[in-house]
Design an enzyme around this catalytic site. Structure first.
Site, PDB file in Angstrom:
ATOM      1  N   GLU A 217       0.850  -1.186   0.000  1.00 22.21           N
ATOM      2  CA  GLU A 217       0.000   0.000   0.000  1.00 22.21           C
ATOM      3  C   GLU A 217       0.891   1.242   0.000  1.00 22.21           C
ATOM      4  OE1 GLU A 217      -3.432   0.645   0.132  1.00 22.21           O
ATOM      5  OE2 GLU A 217      -3.737  -1.443  -0.394  1.00 22.21           O
ATOM      6  N   LYS A 232     -10.185  -5.865   4.776  1.00 16.18           N
ATOM      7  CA  LYS A 232     -10.747  -6.919   3.920  1.00 16.18           C
ATOM      8  C   LYS A 232     -11.637  -7.852   4.744  1.00 16.18           C
ATOM      9  CE  LYS A 232      -7.005  -6.818   0.583  1.00 16.18           C
ATOM     10  NZ  LYS A 232      -5.595  -7.155   0.381  1.00 16.18           N
TER      11      LYS A 232
HETATM   12  N1  LIG Z   1      -2.455  -1.418  -6.238  1.00 18.24           N
HETATM   13  C1  LIG Z   1      -3.068  -2.591  -6.021  1.00 18.24           C
HETATM   14  O1  LIG Z   1      -2.548  -3.645  -6.410  1.00 18.24           O
HETATM   15  C2  LIG Z   1      -4.407  -2.644  -5.332  1.00 18.24           C
HETATM   16  C3  LIG Z   1      -5.032  -3.877  -5.158  1.00 18.24           C
HETATM   17  C4  LIG Z   1      -6.310  -3.937  -4.587  1.00 18.24           C
HETATM   18  C5  LIG Z   1      -6.908  -2.776  -4.156  1.00 18.24           C
HETATM   19  N2  LIG Z   1      -6.270  -1.578  -4.299  1.00 18.24           N
HETATM   20  C6  LIG Z   1      -6.954  -0.367  -3.827  1.00 18.24           C
HETATM   21  O2  LIG Z   1      -7.287   0.442  -4.949  1.00 18.24           O
HETATM   22  C7  LIG Z   1      -7.210   1.827  -4.589  1.00 18.24           C
HETATM   23  C8  LIG Z   1      -6.271   2.513  -5.549  1.00 18.24           C
HETATM   24  O3  LIG Z   1      -4.990   1.930  -5.482  1.00 18.24           O
HETATM   25  P1  LIG Z   1      -3.757   2.489  -6.326  1.00 18.24           P
HETATM   26  O4  LIG Z   1      -2.672   1.492  -6.231  1.00 18.24           O
HETATM   27  O5  LIG Z   1      -4.227   2.954  -7.653  1.00 18.24           O
HETATM   28  O6  LIG Z   1      -3.371   3.773  -5.440  1.00 18.24           O
HETATM   29  P2  LIG Z   1      -2.507   5.024  -5.893  1.00 18.24           P
HETATM   30  O7  LIG Z   1      -1.633   4.684  -7.051  1.00 18.24           O
HETATM   31  O8  LIG Z   1      -1.909   5.594  -4.657  1.00 18.24           O
HETATM   32  O9  LIG Z   1      -3.611   6.054  -6.459  1.00 18.24           O
HETATM   33  C9  LIG Z   1      -4.560   6.674  -5.656  1.00 18.24           C
HETATM   34  C10 LIG Z   1      -5.247   7.733  -6.482  1.00 18.24           C
HETATM   35  O10 LIG Z   1      -6.254   8.340  -5.689  1.00 18.24           O
HETATM   36  C11 LIG Z   1      -6.092   9.763  -5.769  1.00 18.24           C
HETATM   37  N3  LIG Z   1      -6.683  10.338  -4.567  1.00 18.24           N
HETATM   38  C12 LIG Z   1      -6.422  10.092  -3.258  1.00 18.24           C
HETATM   39  N4  LIG Z   1      -7.235  10.811  -2.461  1.00 18.24           N
HETATM   40  C13 LIG Z   1      -8.031  11.525  -3.284  1.00 18.24           C
HETATM   41  C14 LIG Z   1      -9.066  12.467  -3.081  1.00 18.24           C
HETATM   42  N5  LIG Z   1      -9.475  12.832  -1.863  1.00 18.24           N
HETATM   43  N6  LIG Z   1      -9.664  12.993  -4.176  1.00 18.24           N
HETATM   44  C15 LIG Z   1      -9.283  12.644  -5.431  1.00 18.24           C
HETATM   45  N7  LIG Z   1      -8.307  11.774  -5.679  1.00 18.24           N
HETATM   46  C16 LIG Z   1      -7.693  11.218  -4.616  1.00 18.24           C
HETATM   47  C17 LIG Z   1      -4.613   9.981  -5.926  1.00 18.24           C
HETATM   48  O11 LIG Z   1      -4.324  11.272  -6.422  1.00 18.24           O
HETATM   49  P3  LIG Z   1      -2.820  11.871  -6.343  1.00 18.24           P
HETATM   50  O12 LIG Z   1      -1.917  10.905  -7.068  1.00 18.24           O
HETATM   51  O13 LIG Z   1      -2.911  13.175  -7.054  1.00 18.24           O
HETATM   52  O14 LIG Z   1      -2.483  11.965  -4.888  1.00 18.24           O
HETATM   53  C18 LIG Z   1      -4.316   8.866  -6.943  1.00 18.24           C
HETATM   54  O15 LIG Z   1      -4.717   9.298  -8.229  1.00 18.24           O
HETATM   55  C19 LIG Z   1      -6.740   1.862  -3.130  1.00 18.24           C
HETATM   56  O16 LIG Z   1      -7.853   2.027  -2.286  1.00 18.24           O
HETATM   57  C20 LIG Z   1      -6.093   0.518  -2.932  1.00 18.24           C
HETATM   58  O17 LIG Z   1      -6.158   0.078  -1.587  1.00 18.24           O
HETATM   59  C21 LIG Z   1      -5.057  -1.482  -4.893  1.00 18.24           C
END
Ligand SMILES: NC(=O)c1ccc[n+]([C@@H]2O[C@H](COP(=O)([O-])OP(=O)(O)OC[C@H]3O[C@@H](n4cnc5c(N)ncnc54)[C@H](OP(=O)(O)O)[C@@H]3O)[C@@H](O)[C@H]2O)c1
Length: 362
Positions: A217, A232
């Site tokens: 994360e 989860k």
């Molecule tokens: N990566 C995985 O393999 C995986 C697997 C299962 C579930 N998930 C879940 O999926 C979600 C996304 O994961 P990710 O890996 O894509 O995370 P990430 O790369 O950190 O991206 C998060 C995104 O959300 C945006 N964001 C955060 N707070 C916001 C707000 N208040 N308003 C608007 N935009 C906001 C961020 O913007 P900025 O970049 O501008 O800060 C970024 O675009 C998370 O909840 C994660 O737990 C991820």
């Protein structure tokens, strides 16, 4: 049908999702009659963009990866932006072809502002698909009710085990089966670290590897302190056991460098140390726990290497069955969103309005 998509969060998962939509465009159209266009994108630090006729998401994606902004605004204004985007696309919402894709970061304190994003989308008549665990872990019942009221779907297959069907499997294939409880390994980062430490790799080094691969994360303490697994567990319990809990109701113990010695000792005595998540009935109430457990070598969970995950469900009619995820990747998480979108396309418009049974909107 052309679905208009509002992307809330444009990080690793959302960007891979839009790539996948492009890669699978022909199949989506041929097999499901689905075409898509992204009409709005919101981020926290990279600004926001919108265009009623569709945005150039590949260009936006390149901009974000370069570290550029895609427009004005910041995370503070996201809730208002979502509400106004849904209002602006009222015609698509009324036709059941507006979908808000919530892929912002997990907030382990309260699940916000994601819950607000989901609620305002549903109240405005949009469907919601999300990989964020927060909404189902903190507010499943309320959001399921909101979805029922609006006759829209609130789907979150990617919240647990990426695109491997867990919620879909139960909803689509296990009618009238009662799930009494489950136990599983549901966090890839900690399973990778425990497996690596058994072989003598230091805790920090294994964690760094998971960070570099984008599996940990954004805030890795969510993984190692057991919060991700607790979220989860709460989501699974709320949806599949019809419990009503938050991640804070899950008894929780994470892993640290000290677990390394325990893992090595367990291995030497023919056992394996795993971060086990479990939920079930105890003394007449739902109880859930995440903690390192030493498992016998012939336990299915003990055999999980590296980033592998599995959940064993205890049911009344089918006794025990398990779902195993042998590998994980961003594509698998993005696929969860794609499969949720297809679920909406194939079911939502043809189904009559559901009755006020939270389970039905899964
Ligand atoms: N990566 C995985 O393999 C995986 C697997 C299962 C579930 N998930 C879940 O999926 C979600 C996304 O994961 P990710 O890996 O894509 O995370 P990430 O790369 O950190 O991206 C998060 C995104 O959300 C945006 N964001 C955060 N707070 C916001 C707000 N208040 N308003 C608007 N935009 C906001 C961020 O913007 P900025 O970049 O501008 O800060 C970024 O675009 C998370 O909840 C994660 O737990 C991820």
């Amino acid at each position: 049908v052309t679905f208009d998509l509002v992307l809330v969060g444009f990080g690793h998962v959302a960007r891979r999702f839009v790539e996948l939509l492009a890669e699978r465009r022909a199949i989506l159209q041929r097999d499901f009659g689905v075409t898509t266009r992204v009409v709005a994108v919101a981020t926290r630090q990279h600004g926001r963009a919108q265009a009623a006729r569709g945005l150039d998401v590949a260009g936006l994606s390149r901009a974000v990866v370069r570290g550029d902004r895609i427009g004005p605004g910041d995370g503070e204004g996201t809730a208002g932006f979502v509400a106004s985007a849904v209002r602006r696309h009222r015609a698509a919402a009324q036709a059941g072809r507006l979908v808000v894709v919530e892929a912002t970061t997990l907030d382990i304190a309260r699940g916000e502002p994601a819950i607000t994003h989901v609620r305002s989308a549903l109240d405005g008549g949009a469907h919601v698909i999300t990989t964020n665990k927060g909404p189902a872990a903190f507010a499943y019942r309320a959001l399921a009710r909101a979805a029922n009221r609006a006759n829209r779907r609130f789907l979150f297959e990617g919240a647990v085990m990426d695109g491997i069907p867990v919620f879909n499997l139960v909803r689509e294939t296990l009618p009238a089966v009662r799930i009494a409880g489950f136990r599983g390994v549901v966090n890839s980062t900690t399973n990778f670290i425990l497996t690596a430490m058994e072989q003598g790799q230091p805790f920090e080094e294994a964690l760094t590897e998971m960070r570099a691969m984008g599996v940990a994360e954004a805030d890795a303490s969510l993984d190692v302190d057991g919060w991700d697994a607790a979220a989860k567990t709460a989501a699974l319990a709320n949806v599949l056991l019809r419990a009503s809990m938050t991640p804070h109701d899950v008894e929780r113990q994470g892993i640290s460098a000290a677990a390394g010695r325990r893992a090595v000792e367990a291995r030497a005595s023919g056992r394996r140390l795993k971060l086990v998540a479990r939920a079930g009935r105890e003394s007449g109430r739902w109880a859930a726990r995440v903690a390192p457990e030493e498992l016998a070598e012939d336990d299915l969970l003990a055999g999980l290497e590296g980033q592998q995950n599995a959940i064993i469900f205890h049911t009344d009619l089918l006794e025990e069955f398990a779902i195993v995820q042998r590998s994980g990747s961003l594509t698998q998480t993005a696929y969860a969103l794609l499969s949720d979108l297809v679920t909406i396309a194939t079911h939502a418009t043809s189904r009559p309005p559901p009755r006020a049974r939270p389970r039905r909107t899964l």
